[in-house]
Design a protein around this motif. Structure first.
Motif, PDB file in Angstrom:
ATOM      1  N   GLU A   9       0.834  -1.209   0.000  1.00 48.98           N
ATOM      2  CA  GLU A   9       0.000   0.000   0.000  1.00 48.98           C
ATOM      3  C   GLU A   9       0.865   1.254   0.000  1.00 48.98           C
ATOM      4  O   GLU A   9       0.571   2.215  -0.713  1.00 48.98           O
ATOM      5  CB  GLU A   9      -0.936  -0.010   1.208  1.00 48.98           C
ATOM      6  N   GLN A  10       1.934   1.258   0.795  1.00 51.82           N
ATOM      7  CA  GLN A  10       2.840   2.411   0.821  1.00 51.82           C
ATOM      8  C   GLN A  10       3.481   2.625  -0.540  1.00 51.82           C
ATOM      9  O   GLN A  10       3.630   3.761  -0.991  1.00 51.82           O
ATOM     10  CB  GLN A  10       3.922   2.227   1.884  1.00 51.82           C
ATOM     11  N   ALA A  11       3.849   1.533  -1.202  1.00 51.36           N
ATOM     12  CA  ALA A  11       4.443   1.652  -2.538  1.00 51.36           C
ATOM     13  C   ALA A  11       3.445   2.262  -3.509  1.00 51.36           C
ATOM     14  O   ALA A  11       3.814   3.113  -4.333  1.00 51.36           O
ATOM     15  CB  ALA A  11       4.905   0.277  -3.034  1.00 51.36           C
ATOM     16  N   LEU A  12       2.196   1.871  -3.425  1.00 56.94           N
ATOM     17  CA  LEU A  12       1.164   2.465  -4.279  1.00 56.94           C
ATOM     18  C   LEU A  12       1.042   3.957  -4.024  1.00 56.94           C
ATOM     19  O   LEU A  12       0.909   4.764  -4.961  1.00 56.94           O
ATOM     20  CB  LEU A  12      -0.198   1.798  -4.038  1.00 56.94           C
ATOM     21  N   ILE A  14       3.376   5.994  -2.790  1.00 55.26           N
ATOM     22  CA  ILE A  14       4.582   6.658  -3.300  1.00 55.26           C
ATOM     23  C   ILE A  14       4.477   6.867  -4.808  1.00 55.26           C
ATOM     24  O   ILE A  14       4.884   7.904  -5.330  1.00 55.26           O
ATOM     25  CB  ILE A  14       5.854   5.859  -2.942  1.00 55.26           C
ATOM     26  N   GLU A  15       3.905   5.893  -5.497  1.00 54.52           N
ATOM     27  CA  GLU A  15       3.735   5.974  -6.950  1.00 54.52           C
ATOM     28  C   GLU A  15       2.543   6.847  -7.353  1.00 54.52           C
ATOM     29  O   GLU A  15       2.267   7.018  -8.542  1.00 54.52           O
ATOM     30  CB  GLU A  15       3.565   4.576  -7.555  1.00 54.52           C
ATOM     31  N   LYS A  57       3.008   0.131 -12.573  1.00 58.81           N
ATOM     32  CA  LYS A  57       4.441   0.343 -12.719  1.00 58.81           C
ATOM     33  C   LYS A  57       4.993   0.892 -11.405  1.00 58.81           C
ATOM     34  O   LYS A  57       4.536   1.913 -10.905  1.00 58.81           O
ATOM     35  CB  LYS A  57       4.725   1.320 -13.867  1.00 58.81           C
ATOM     36  N   PHE A  58       5.961   0.161 -10.861  1.00 52.53           N
ATOM     37  CA  PHE A  58       6.669   0.582  -9.653  1.00 52.53           C
ATOM     38  C   PHE A  58       8.095   0.893 -10.083  1.00 52.53           C
ATOM     39  O   PHE A  58       8.924  -0.019 -10.178  1.00 52.53           O
ATOM     40  CB  PHE A  58       6.686  -0.537  -8.612  1.00 52.53           C
ATOM     41  N   GLY A  59       8.376   2.131 -10.381  1.00 54.40           N
ATOM     42  CA  GLY A  59       9.699   2.472 -10.892  1.00 54.40           C
ATOM     43  C   GLY A  59       9.880   1.838 -12.257  1.00 54.40           C
ATOM     44  O   GLY A  59       9.199   2.192 -13.214  1.00 54.40           O
ATOM     45  N   ASN A  60      10.777   0.851 -12.343  1.00 56.48           N
ATOM     46  CA  ASN A  60      11.067   0.182 -13.617  1.00 56.48           C
ATOM     47  C   ASN A  60      10.533  -1.240 -13.702  1.00 56.48           C
ATOM     48  O   ASN A  60      10.897  -1.975 -14.613  1.00 56.48           O
ATOM     49  CB  ASN A  60      12.583   0.161 -13.855  1.00 56.48           C
ATOM     50  N   TYR A 139       8.072  -4.869  -3.754  1.00 54.21           N
ATOM     51  CA  TYR A 139       7.614  -3.706  -4.525  1.00 54.21           C
ATOM     52  C   TYR A 139       7.923  -2.391  -3.808  1.00 54.21           C
ATOM     53  O   TYR A 139       8.226  -1.390  -4.455  1.00 54.21           O
ATOM     54  CB  TYR A 139       6.127  -3.841  -4.875  1.00 54.21           C
ATOM     55  N   TYR A 140       7.907  -2.387  -2.494  1.00 56.36           N
ATOM     56  CA  TYR A 140       8.277  -1.185  -1.744  1.00 56.36           C
ATOM     57  C   TYR A 140       9.748  -0.835  -1.980  1.00 56.36           C
ATOM     58  O   TYR A 140      10.085   0.303  -2.293  1.00 56.36           O
ATOM     59  CB  TYR A 140       8.001  -1.399  -0.257  1.00 56.36           C
ATOM     60  N   LYS A 141      10.609  -1.832  -1.855  1.00 58.42           N
ATOM     61  CA  LYS A 141      12.040  -1.584  -2.061  1.00 58.42           C
ATOM     62  C   LYS A 141      12.346  -1.189  -3.513  1.00 58.42           C
ATOM     63  O   LYS A 141      13.294  -0.467  -3.772  1.00 58.42           O
ATOM     64  CB  LYS A 141      12.865  -2.819  -1.673  1.00 58.42           C
ATOM     65  N   SER A 142      11.522  -1.681  -4.438  1.00 56.67           N
ATOM     66  CA  SER A 142      11.775  -1.368  -5.850  1.00 56.67           C
ATOM     67  C   SER A 142      11.698   0.134  -6.123  1.00 56.67           C
ATOM     68  O   SER A 142      12.310   0.610  -7.082  1.00 56.67           O
ATOM     69  CB  SER A 142      10.793  -2.116  -6.755  1.00 56.67           C
TER      70      SER A 142
END
Length: 160
Positions: A9-12, A14-15, A57-60, A139-142
């Motif tokens: 969820e945090q990764a989402l 951030i994106e 898409k999470f970064g690359n 996915y968070y670290k990505s």
């Protein structure tokens, strides 16, 4: 078993992913595929919670559209790796499949060039690079680590 939903969820966030306008119900066909794999109810709930109209898409790197996971894993070029406890859930920058090890719940990469070119690939461990991370952590670290691997070759170096 750890999926780390909050990190996903945090990764989402951030994106800046518009979760509300992109959510889509997981189809019965997809649920049937996931249940045939004997996935835990917790993992199936994760997929239901993070089912969107398109890949993210999470970064690359990418997280697949949940409703396409079955088709992706049943595709001829992927040689039914799900039958060997690896479920494709996304892809790296060069097309390397991002896989979830259904036994350990770790995420890693598969070297796609070998997967797609070898006729009788018996031992997937030769081409599976286990990053020993949950889905959420992966996915968070990505998107929070500058040197996070975006494909299987970088993953090999990352774990050394």
């Amino acid at each position: 078993m750890n999926i780390d939903d909050p990190l996903f969820e945090q990764a989402l966030e951030i994106e800046n992913f518009d979760r509300k306008n992109n959510v889509i119900k997981v189809t019965d066909k997809t649920i049937e595929f996931l249940e045939k794999l004997n996935l835990s109810p917790q993992l199936i709930d994760f997929f239901k919670s993070f089912s969107f109209k398109e890949e993210i898409k999470f970064g690359n790197i990418y997280f697949n559209c949940v409703n396409e996971i079955g088709a992706e894993n049943l595709d001829e070029e992927n040689k039914e790796i799900y039958k060997k406890d690896l479920l494709i859930i996304g892809s790296g920058a060069n097309g390397d499949p991002i896989v979830l090890n259904m036994k350990t719940m770790n995420v890693g990469y598969i070297l796609h060039d070998i997967l797609w070119e070898e006729e009788n690939l018996e031992d997937l461990n030769k081409i599976y690079i286990d990053l020993k991370m949950s889905i959420g952590k992966f996915y968070y670290k990505s998107i929070t680590e500058n040197d996070f691997p975006i494909d299987a070759y970088e993953a090999e170096d990352y774990i050394k």
